[in-house]
Design a protein around this motif. Structure first.
Motif, PDB file in Angstrom:
ATOM      1  N   TYR A 530      18.651   2.030 -11.123  1.00  0.00           N
ATOM      2  CA  TYR A 530      18.429   1.189 -12.330  1.00  0.00           C
ATOM      3  C   TYR A 530      19.422  -0.183 -13.417  1.00  0.00           C
ATOM      4  CZ  TYR A 530      22.706   2.890 -14.280  1.00  0.00           C
ATOM      5  OH  TYR A 530      24.122   3.135 -14.517  1.00  0.00           O
ATOM      6  N   LYS A 531      20.067   0.032 -12.536  1.00  0.00           N
ATOM      7  CA  LYS A 531      21.016  -1.558 -12.194  1.00  0.00           C
ATOM      8  C   LYS A 531      20.322  -2.523 -12.327  1.00  0.00           C
ATOM      9  CE  LYS A 531      24.842   1.593 -11.428  1.00  0.00           C
ATOM     10  NZ  LYS A 531      26.248   1.768 -10.736  1.00  0.00           N
ATOM     11  N   LEU A 550      13.894  15.198  -8.696  1.00  0.00           N
ATOM     12  CA  LEU A 550      13.823  13.825  -8.463  1.00  0.00           C
ATOM     13  C   LEU A 550      13.780  13.355 -10.284  1.00  0.00           C
ATOM     14  CD1 LEU A 550      15.159  11.417  -7.476  1.00  0.00           C
ATOM     15  CD2 LEU A 550      12.804  11.214  -7.096  1.00  0.00           C
ATOM     16  N   VAL A 551      14.515  13.415 -11.049  1.00  0.00           N
ATOM     17  CA  VAL A 551      14.663  13.266 -12.737  1.00  0.00           C
ATOM     18  C   VAL A 551      15.504  11.631 -12.857  1.00  0.00           C
ATOM     19  CG1 VAL A 551      15.283  14.481 -14.574  1.00  0.00           C
ATOM     20  CG2 VAL A 551      14.997  15.473 -13.097  1.00  0.00           C
ATOM     21  N   ALA A 552      15.053  11.266 -13.531  1.00  0.00           N
ATOM     22  CA  ALA A 552      15.155   9.968 -14.842  1.00  0.00           C
ATOM     23  C   ALA A 552      15.998  10.358 -15.911  1.00  0.00           C
ATOM     24  CB  ALA A 552      13.827   9.291 -14.362  1.00  0.00           C
ATOM     25  N   SER A 553      17.198   9.967 -15.210  1.00  0.00           N
ATOM     26  CA  SER A 553      18.174  10.229 -16.715  1.00  0.00           C
ATOM     27  C   SER A 553      17.724  10.069 -17.972  1.00  0.00           C
ATOM     28  CB  SER A 553      18.764  10.454 -16.537  1.00  0.00           C
ATOM     29  OG  SER A 553      20.361  10.145 -17.761  1.00  0.00           O
ATOM     30  N   GLY A 554      18.087   9.852 -18.832  1.00  0.00           N
ATOM     31  CA  GLY A 554      17.876   9.135 -20.185  1.00  0.00           C
ATOM     32  C   GLY A 554      19.020   7.702 -20.119  1.00  0.00           C
ATOM     33  N   ALA A 555      19.641   7.902 -19.546  1.00  0.00           N
ATOM     34  CA  ALA A 555      20.853   6.668 -19.275  1.00  0.00           C
ATOM     35  C   ALA A 555      20.099   5.385 -18.029  1.00  0.00           C
ATOM     36  CB  ALA A 555      21.869   7.408 -18.603  1.00  0.00           C
ATOM     37  N   PHE A 556      18.928   6.420 -17.570  1.00  0.00           N
ATOM     38  CA  PHE A 556      18.600   5.014 -17.120  1.00  0.00           C
ATOM     39  C   PHE A 556      17.720   4.008 -17.462  1.00  0.00           C
ATOM     40  CE2 PHE A 556      19.598   8.810 -13.057  1.00  0.00           C
ATOM     41  CZ  PHE A 556      20.516   8.216 -13.273  1.00  0.00           C
ATOM     42  N   LYS A 557      17.817   3.228 -17.765  1.00  0.00           N
ATOM     43  CA  LYS A 557      16.899   2.237 -18.753  1.00  0.00           C
ATOM     44  C   LYS A 557      16.115   1.315 -17.777  1.00  0.00           C
ATOM     45  CE  LYS A 557      18.617   3.667 -22.400  1.00  0.00           C
ATOM     46  NZ  LYS A 557      18.221   5.256 -23.006  1.00  0.00           N
ATOM     47  N   PHE A 558      16.357   0.952 -17.003  1.00  0.00           N
ATOM     48  CA  PHE A 558      15.436   0.155 -15.901  1.00  0.00           C
ATOM     49  C   PHE A 558      14.733  -0.823 -16.990  1.00  0.00           C
ATOM     50  CE2 PHE A 558      15.152   4.245 -13.908  1.00  0.00           C
ATOM     51  CZ  PHE A 558      15.268   3.041 -12.439  1.00  0.00           C
ATOM     52  N   PHE A 576       9.762  15.625 -10.460  1.00  0.00           N
ATOM     53  CA  PHE A 576       9.243  14.425 -10.396  1.00  0.00           C
ATOM     54  C   PHE A 576       9.630  14.846 -12.589  1.00  0.00           C
ATOM     55  CE2 PHE A 576       7.156  14.229  -6.586  1.00  0.00           C
ATOM     56  CZ  PHE A 576       7.979  13.515  -6.076  1.00  0.00           C
ATOM     57  N   GLY A 577      10.688  14.212 -12.593  1.00  0.00           N
ATOM     58  CA  GLY A 577      10.879  14.144 -13.931  1.00  0.00           C
ATOM     59  C   GLY A 577      11.170  13.271 -15.023  1.00  0.00           C
ATOM     60  N   PHE A 578      11.229  12.853 -15.833  1.00  0.00           N
ATOM     61  CA  PHE A 578      11.705  12.303 -16.939  1.00  0.00           C
ATOM     62  C   PHE A 578      12.303  12.715 -18.492  1.00  0.00           C
ATOM     63  CE2 PHE A 578       7.764  11.308 -14.376  1.00  0.00           C
ATOM     64  CZ  PHE A 578       8.406  10.215 -13.776  1.00  0.00           C
ATOM     65  N   GLU A 579      13.375  12.200 -18.482  1.00  0.00           N
ATOM     66  CA  GLU A 579      14.336  13.481 -19.388  1.00  0.00           C
ATOM     67  C   GLU A 579      13.575  11.693 -21.007  1.00  0.00           C
ATOM     68  OE1 GLU A 579      18.538  13.266 -18.513  1.00  0.00           O
ATOM     69  OE2 GLU A 579      18.463  14.927 -17.156  1.00  0.00           O
ATOM     70  N   GLU A 580      14.417  12.340 -21.956  1.00  0.00           N
ATOM     71  CA  GLU A 580      14.564  11.194 -23.263  1.00  0.00           C
ATOM     72  C   GLU A 580      14.914   9.683 -23.401  1.00  0.00           C
ATOM     73  OE1 GLU A 580      14.317  11.497 -27.717  1.00  0.00           O
ATOM     74  OE2 GLU A 580      15.150  13.254 -27.066  1.00  0.00           O
ATOM     75  N   GLY A 581      14.029   9.009 -23.490  1.00  0.00           N
ATOM     76  CA  GLY A 581      15.029   7.577 -23.308  1.00  0.00           C
ATOM     77  C   GLY A 581      14.434   7.409 -22.087  1.00  0.00           C
ATOM     78  N   MET A 583      13.776   4.856 -18.751  1.00  0.00           N
ATOM     79  CA  MET A 583      12.396   3.664 -18.084  1.00  0.00           C
ATOM     80  C   MET A 583      11.625   3.595 -19.477  1.00  0.00           C
ATOM     81  SD  MET A 583      11.507   5.517 -14.569  1.00  0.00           S
ATOM     82  CE  MET A 583      11.791   5.608 -13.074  1.00  0.00           C
ATOM     83  N   PRO A 584      12.104   2.718 -20.598  1.00  0.00           N
ATOM     84  CA  PRO A 584      11.544   2.813 -21.625  1.00  0.00           C
ATOM     85  C   PRO A 584      10.190   1.698 -21.612  1.00  0.00           C
ATOM     86  CG  PRO A 584      13.552   2.154 -22.020  1.00  0.00           C
ATOM     87  CD  PRO A 584      13.681   2.448 -20.587  1.00  0.00           C
TER      88      PRO A 584
END
Length: 650
Positions: A530-531, A550-558, A576-581, A583-584
């Motif tokens: 994500y960095k 494998l979950v994309a945290s809200g901190a992972f802005k990409f 496979f999950g995606f939290e709020e915020g 990969m916007p």
């Protein structure tokens, strides 16, 4: 059952072969020709013909399309151009292809100083033909105008596409190498010929002269088509100037005394080819698998040939290769998809050869003399039937200083000398290496390969590393690279590795990354990637992750991620999950369902998502749950923001 059928024979012949099984099937035929539409209708009275005539765009819709083509999406029309835009759109009669062609033509003339004059000139050039008679002739007039306004170098490259049959998907890499071999790409200081060719291709796409058609598994746009009306025009232009000659397809027989570029689009060469003078042919391309033996037996006569493209030609035999090796001016040679089993040592006579493609052949080795091809820039191999059959590079590969791309060659434990020689190929831009040793994680071959990658790092932009022994931990050699390649744009790691290498975070130009069989903890995937500031595409293949989720945290802005592909998966992860915020900017999500317990969770948090592509077995319950979930989420969105959901069954 759903089928798309391209009708190339008479409608009656097609209809007679369709079963009358009372399944309420429907057939939709598209055509620009009125009598064809009537012939395909079952009605007997004219007023009952089942014909739907597509209406032209309304003026406001036409205006939006035109402005988008000229200025880009969500842009306004400049005041000083409003009157001339109205006149142009009136003459385009609401036909989308005409609007886009004129729009892309004028996109290069937007400055206030000269725009009105140039736009007026183009508008006057269209005349009133389209306004009074929006027919095929009017459309051809508009398209011809777009072609005539191309810069000279782009006209030649566009005309070159006339060689390919109608509806043919032209592989981008194949096309660009051929442009270069034919001398259609000019030299530009500070750029390689391939970079210049790439810019030509991009310009033709931007001008809507060619249609992008596909992307490769690992990345960017890799194919194009030519609209059939555009193809008609460039074929006519090419034939008028004796730029190309055809057998089959657009023209049955070569009609010129001096044939320069010959395209075989028929299984039946006819008798005329037997009397054709082949000594001046510079390019020979076959598009049919069979019917070419008489022509292949005459290969020795093509003494001026620069491009020989025999892709998928099943008539090519080992005996013909002796003739190929006598074509001393050859620059491009494609044997992709042929059944040759041996490459003769005389291949080293082709001293001008720049590209040699051996993808999908039956070869099991290449001759040692291959290293004598010191002008060769691109070399690729892949066995047709067995991906585990790999070619070893010949000794003294360091002689091939011009090499820019090496595709899919193996390194074994005793190949330390070869791995060291790779470092002398400082022009390498693409390197695809397959490790074929069960336990060489600390062997000298990987130490030397690591050093060589550092010596090539200034130009290396695509790196593909595969391990035939996925669980051997051979990829751990990447953790301690003495001089990592800093300018990579594509990175593929296919094999078990303890963690994502630290240097990956420094790849500021990386746009695509692929993990297969890496067996990494989840925080070593999203938590590292994500960095990356320019990463736009991630592909996560089989057993990329060692954990159940494998979950994309809200901190992972990409910041630039647009596409995420979750490939074949018969193990972990399951969720496979995606939290709020998270990969916007993600627009495309692709996922394969191989197991019944797979879960796709949190799609509603992907606020920019536009398209979802799902693949799996038809009776996979996890796939159906995901489809229902996506449909429900799509319906909750505004109508203009609803998802495009594509489901493909194995």
């Amino acid at each position: 059952m759903k089928k798309l059928i391209k009708v190339t024979k008479s409608w009656e012949a097609i209809l007679s072969r369709l079963p009358d099984n009372k399944c309420n099937s429907r057939i939709i035929v598209t055509t620009r020709i009125e009598h064809v539409a009537r012939a395909c209708s079952s009605a007997s009275l004219e007023e009952e013909y089942y014909i739907h005539r597509v209406k032209p765009l309304q003026f406001e819709d036409a205006k939006k399309l035109f402005i988008n083509a000229v200025f880009g999406p969500q842009q306004d029309c400049p005041e000083h151009l409003k009157d001339i835009i109205h006149k142009i759109l009136t003459r385009c009669s609401g036909l989308p292809l005409a609007i886009v062609c004129i729009g892309r033509l004028l996109a290069g003339y937007r400055s206030p100083e000269g725009a009105v004059e140039m736009w007026t000139r183009v508008c006057n050039s269209t005349g009133s033909l389209m306004e009074n008679n929006p027919t095929l002739d009017g459309m051809r007039h508009i398209i011809t105008l777009s072609y005539n306004h191309l810069p000279h170098h782009l006209r030649a490259c566009m005309m070159y596409l006339s060689l390919f049959p109608e509806d043919y998907v032209v592989d981008k890499r194949r096309l660009l190498y051929r442009w270069i071999a034919e001398g259609l790409v000019s030299e530009q200081r500070g750029l390689t010929p391939m970079e210049v060719a790439e810019s030509y291709f991009a310009e033709l796409v931007n001008r809507h002269m060619i249609q992008p058609s596909c992307t490769e598994t690992l990345g960017t746009l890799m194919g194009c088509r030519v609209h059939d009306m555009m193809l008609d025009i460039i074929v006519c232009k090419a034939l008028e100037s004796n730029f190309v000659s055809f057998v089959g397809g657009q023209c049955r027989d070569p009609s010129y005394g001096s044939v320069r570029r010959l395209a075989i689009q028929s299984d039946d060469l006819g008798s005329s080819i037997e009397n054709t003078n082949l000594r001046h042919v510079r390019s020979l391309t076959t598009f049919r698998p069979q019917g070419h033996r008489k022509l292949l037996d005459r290969l020795a006569e093509f003494t001026l040939l620069r491009v020989l493209d025999l892709q998928d030609c099943k008539d090519l035999q080992n005996k013909h290769m002796k003739h190929v090796c006598q074509l001393f001016l050859l620059r491009f040679l494609s044997l992709n998809g042929t059944d040759i089993t041996k490459l003769p040592s005389q291949i080293n006579k082709l001293q001008h050869l720049q590209a040699l493609w051996l993808i999908g052949t039956l070869l099991i080795k290449v001759p040692e003399s291959l290293v004598d091809l010191e002008k060769l820039e691109h070399l690729g191999f892949k066995n047709k039937h067995d991906r585990t059959i790999l070619l070893r590079l010949p000794r003294h590969i360091r002689k091939m200083k011009a090499l820019q791309s090496l595709y899919r060659f193996e390194f074994r434990e005793d190949d330390a000398q070869l791995a060291e020689e790779i470092g002398d190929l400082v022009q390498l831009r693409v390197l695809n290496v397959v490790l074929n040793c069960s336990n060489c994680s600390e062997a000298k071959v990987l130490t030397e390969l690591a050093k060589s990658m550092g010596r090539c790092s200034q130009n290396l932009c695509k790196l593909f590393l595969e391990d035939m022994h996925f669980n051997a931990n051979n990829m751990n050699f990447l953790l301690e690279l003495p001089s990592p390649p800093k300018f990579l744009r594509v990175l593929y790691i296919g094999g078990t590795i303890d963690r994502t290498p630290d240097w990956v975070q420094s790849l500021t130009q990386l746009v695509e990354i692929v993990f297969w069989w890496t067996n990494l903890p989840s925080d070593e995937i999203y938590g590292v990637l994500y960095k990356l500031p320019n990463l736009s595409k991630i592909i996560l293949g089989k057993r990329c992750c060692s954990e159940d989720k494998l979950v994309a945290s809200g901190a992972f802005k990409f910041p630039q991620l647009k596409e995420l592909i979750l490939g074949p998966n018969d193990g972990k992860p399951r969720v496979f999950g995606f939290e709020e915020g998270a990969m916007p900017k993600l627009e495309t999500l692709e996922m394969n369902f191989h197991k019944e317990d797979m879960i796709l969770d949190g799609v509603q948090h992907l606020t920019s998502l536009k398209e979802v592509r799902l693949h799996g077995w038809k009776h996979n319950s996890a796939l159906h749950r995901a489809v229902d979930q996506l449909k429900a989420h799509s319906m909750s969105r505004h109508r203009s923001e609803q998802l495009k959901i594509i489901v493909t069954y194995f």
